[in-house]
Write an enzyme that holds these catalytic residues in place. Sequence first.
Site, PDB file in Angstrom:
ATOM      1  N   GLY A  11       0.836  -1.206   0.000  1.00 58.44           N
ATOM      2  CA  GLY A  11       0.000   0.000   0.000  1.00 58.44           C
ATOM      3  C   GLY A  11       0.864   1.246   0.000  1.00 58.44           C
ATOM      4  O   GLY A  11       1.883   1.286   0.681  1.00 58.44           O
ATOM      5  N   ARG A  72       1.054  -5.016  -5.806  1.00 50.51           N
ATOM      6  CA  ARG A  72       1.098  -6.250  -5.038  1.00 50.51           C
ATOM      7  C   ARG A  72       1.438  -7.349  -6.045  1.00 50.51           C
ATOM      8  O   ARG A  72       0.977  -7.314  -7.179  1.00 50.51           O
ATOM      9  CB  ARG A  72      -0.225  -6.482  -4.325  1.00 50.51           C
ATOM     10  N   ASP A 103       4.630  -4.484   6.301  1.00 47.66           N
ATOM     11  CA  ASP A 103       5.185  -5.761   6.783  1.00 47.66           C
ATOM     12  C   ASP A 103       5.235  -6.828   5.695  1.00 47.66           C
ATOM     13  O   ASP A 103       6.150  -7.642   5.670  1.00 47.66           O
ATOM     14  CB  ASP A 103       4.441  -6.247   8.028  1.00 47.66           C
ATOM     15  N   THR A 125       3.868   3.010   5.677  1.00 45.86           N
ATOM     16  CA  THR A 125       2.454   2.619   5.699  1.00 45.86           C
ATOM     17  C   THR A 125       1.705   3.598   6.595  1.00 45.86           C
ATOM     18  O   THR A 125       2.252   4.050   7.598  1.00 45.86           O
ATOM     19  CB  THR A 125       2.240   1.183   6.241  1.00 45.86           C
ATOM     20  N   ASP A 127      -0.685   2.795   8.402  1.00 41.05           N
ATOM     21  CA  ASP A 127      -1.305   2.053   9.506  1.00 41.05           C
ATOM     22  C   ASP A 127      -0.534   2.115  10.829  1.00 41.05           C
ATOM     23  O   ASP A 127      -1.094   1.807  11.878  1.00 41.05           O
ATOM     24  CB  ASP A 127      -1.480   0.576   9.110  1.00 41.05           C
ATOM     25  N   ASP A 129       1.633   0.075  11.911  1.00 35.56           N
ATOM     26  CA  ASP A 129       1.467  -1.259  12.501  1.00 35.56           C
ATOM     27  C   ASP A 129       2.740  -2.100  12.459  1.00 35.56           C
ATOM     28  O   ASP A 129       2.678  -3.320  12.549  1.00 35.56           O
ATOM     29  CB  ASP A 129       0.329  -2.004  11.768  1.00 35.56           C
ATOM     30  N   ARG A 171      -5.973  -1.181   9.036  1.00 38.86           N
ATOM     31  CA  ARG A 171      -5.950  -2.657   8.980  1.00 38.86           C
ATOM     32  C   ARG A 171      -6.179  -3.238  10.383  1.00 38.86           C
ATOM     33  O   ARG A 171      -7.165  -2.887  11.015  1.00 38.86           O
ATOM     34  CB  ARG A 171      -4.650  -3.157   8.348  1.00 38.86           C
TER      35      ARG A 171
HETATM   36  P1  ADP Z   1       2.445  -4.151   2.681  1.00 40.13           P
HETATM   37  O1  ADP Z   1       3.893  -4.161   2.353  1.00 40.13           O
HETATM   38  O2  ADP Z   1       1.838  -2.789   2.586  1.00 40.13           O
HETATM   39  O3  ADP Z   1       2.149  -4.879   3.973  1.00 40.13           O
HETATM   40  P2  ADP Z   1       1.455  -6.492   1.189  1.00 40.13           P
HETATM   41  O4  ADP Z   1       1.225  -7.310   2.404  1.00 40.13           O
HETATM   42  O5  ADP Z   1       0.445  -6.526   0.104  1.00 40.13           O
HETATM   43  O6  ADP Z   1       1.676  -4.948   1.508  1.00 40.13           O
HETATM   44  O7  ADP Z   1       2.852  -6.959   0.570  1.00 40.13           O
HETATM   45  C1  ADP Z   1       3.379  -6.348  -0.586  1.00 40.13           C
HETATM   46  C2  ADP Z   1       4.070  -7.368  -1.448  1.00 40.13           C
HETATM   47  O8  ADP Z   1       5.155  -7.956  -0.726  1.00 40.13           O
HETATM   48  C3  ADP Z   1       3.224  -8.563  -1.871  1.00 40.13           C
HETATM   49  O9  ADP Z   1       2.404  -8.293  -2.971  1.00 40.13           O
HETATM   50  C4  ADP Z   1       4.294  -9.568  -2.212  1.00 40.13           C
HETATM   51  O10 ADP Z   1       4.829  -9.334  -3.497  1.00 40.13           O
HETATM   52  C5  ADP Z   1       5.363  -9.295  -1.168  1.00 40.13           C
HETATM   53  N1  ADP Z   1       5.219 -10.241  -0.046  1.00 40.13           N
HETATM   54  C6  ADP Z   1       4.296 -10.222   0.942  1.00 40.13           C
HETATM   55  N2  ADP Z   1       4.424 -11.269   1.774  1.00 40.13           N
HETATM   56  C7  ADP Z   1       5.461 -11.996   1.294  1.00 40.13           C
HETATM   57  C8  ADP Z   1       6.112 -13.216   1.696  1.00 40.13           C
HETATM   58  N3  ADP Z   1       5.721 -13.895   2.774  1.00 40.13           N
HETATM   59  N4  ADP Z   1       7.164 -13.636   0.960  1.00 40.13           N
HETATM   60  C9  ADP Z   1       7.582 -12.952  -0.123  1.00 40.13           C
HETATM   61  N5  ADP Z   1       7.016 -11.811  -0.550  1.00 40.13           N
HETATM   62  C10 ADP Z   1       5.982 -11.331   0.139  1.00 40.13           C
END
Ligand code: ADP
Length: 319
Positions: A11, A72, A103, A125, A127, A129, A171
Amino acid sequence: MKRIGVLTSGGDSPGMNAAIRAVVRKAIFHKLEVYGVYYGYAGLISGHIEKLEIGSVGDIIHRGGTMLYTARCEEFKTLEGQLKAIEQLKKLGIEALVVIGGDGSFQGAKKLTEHGFPCIGVPGTIDNDIPGTDFTIGFDTALNTIIQAIDKIRDTATSHERTYVIEVMGRNAGDLALWSGLADGAETILIPEENYEMSDVIARLQRGHARGKKHSIIVVAEGVGSGMDIGKQIQEQTSFETRVTVLGHIQRGGSPTASDRVLASRLGSKAVELLLDGQAGKMVGIQGNILVSHDIDEALAKKHLIDQDMYQLSKELSI
Ligand code: ADP
């Protein structure tokens, strides 16, 4: 080390641009070359990567969003996707990467580091968080956006003597709700970290009404559930005219506040310092106004907590 990359992922949040600028300028200051990866991990896999110069990051410090765009990417969660990404980086001679995101993005950075490609995470972010930092880039701006919105809603709430339920983002974290509720004098703040009884919410509303209050503001974190449902329950259980506003994505946009710009500049710069120092698999953060770093692993294993003193204060001030 001669060449590093930077990307934004997950995000978006206001201040990400200021963080990109800091990474690029700090790296160039230290005679490194910097490559920008577009569209987060998706661009890493597809090779959407371009060299950034000092001027590439001019005139962005005050802009919301991210000039590198974000995405994403499910493919990146697979080993195959991660190895493809490393191949793209190696093709260009990029030796390390700064990942600005939440995260989920940090999990990706951790994976690359485990495969031998050094990464540093910068928390971006709205959030707030992420464990291991008091504040994330974008939180302060989102908070100010919420405050402005609630101030406006308060005017109409007073005129019509209505109860307003305002659902804010965050979130699974209640920080945006807690801080905005405290800053806006909300009667009730509902956050996912704390249980609540609907009967207490109603009793509080009725107490306020009995002493002549003209309106009521209830801030609900999205992690608690639907603000619509809570509004419906209030309307059903009281005679008070109730309206619900879901603030939505306006919270993610806008020009970053001074606080977010400064935080982003400090954290982006710190990330480059860690890479120059040969470190990897770390996230940068700020705790007690001091820049810190933690292993991504250790930080993410912890639970994000809200400030209990602040939560207690919010209750005491809204009796
Ligand atoms: P944020 O970083 O805002 O928490 P997301 O949770 O959507 O957003 O994560 C962003 C991107 O990071 C995902 O679309 C994916 O490409 C990568 N990602 C998330 N979790 C994992 C994971 N466990 N292993 C590898 N890449 C990950």
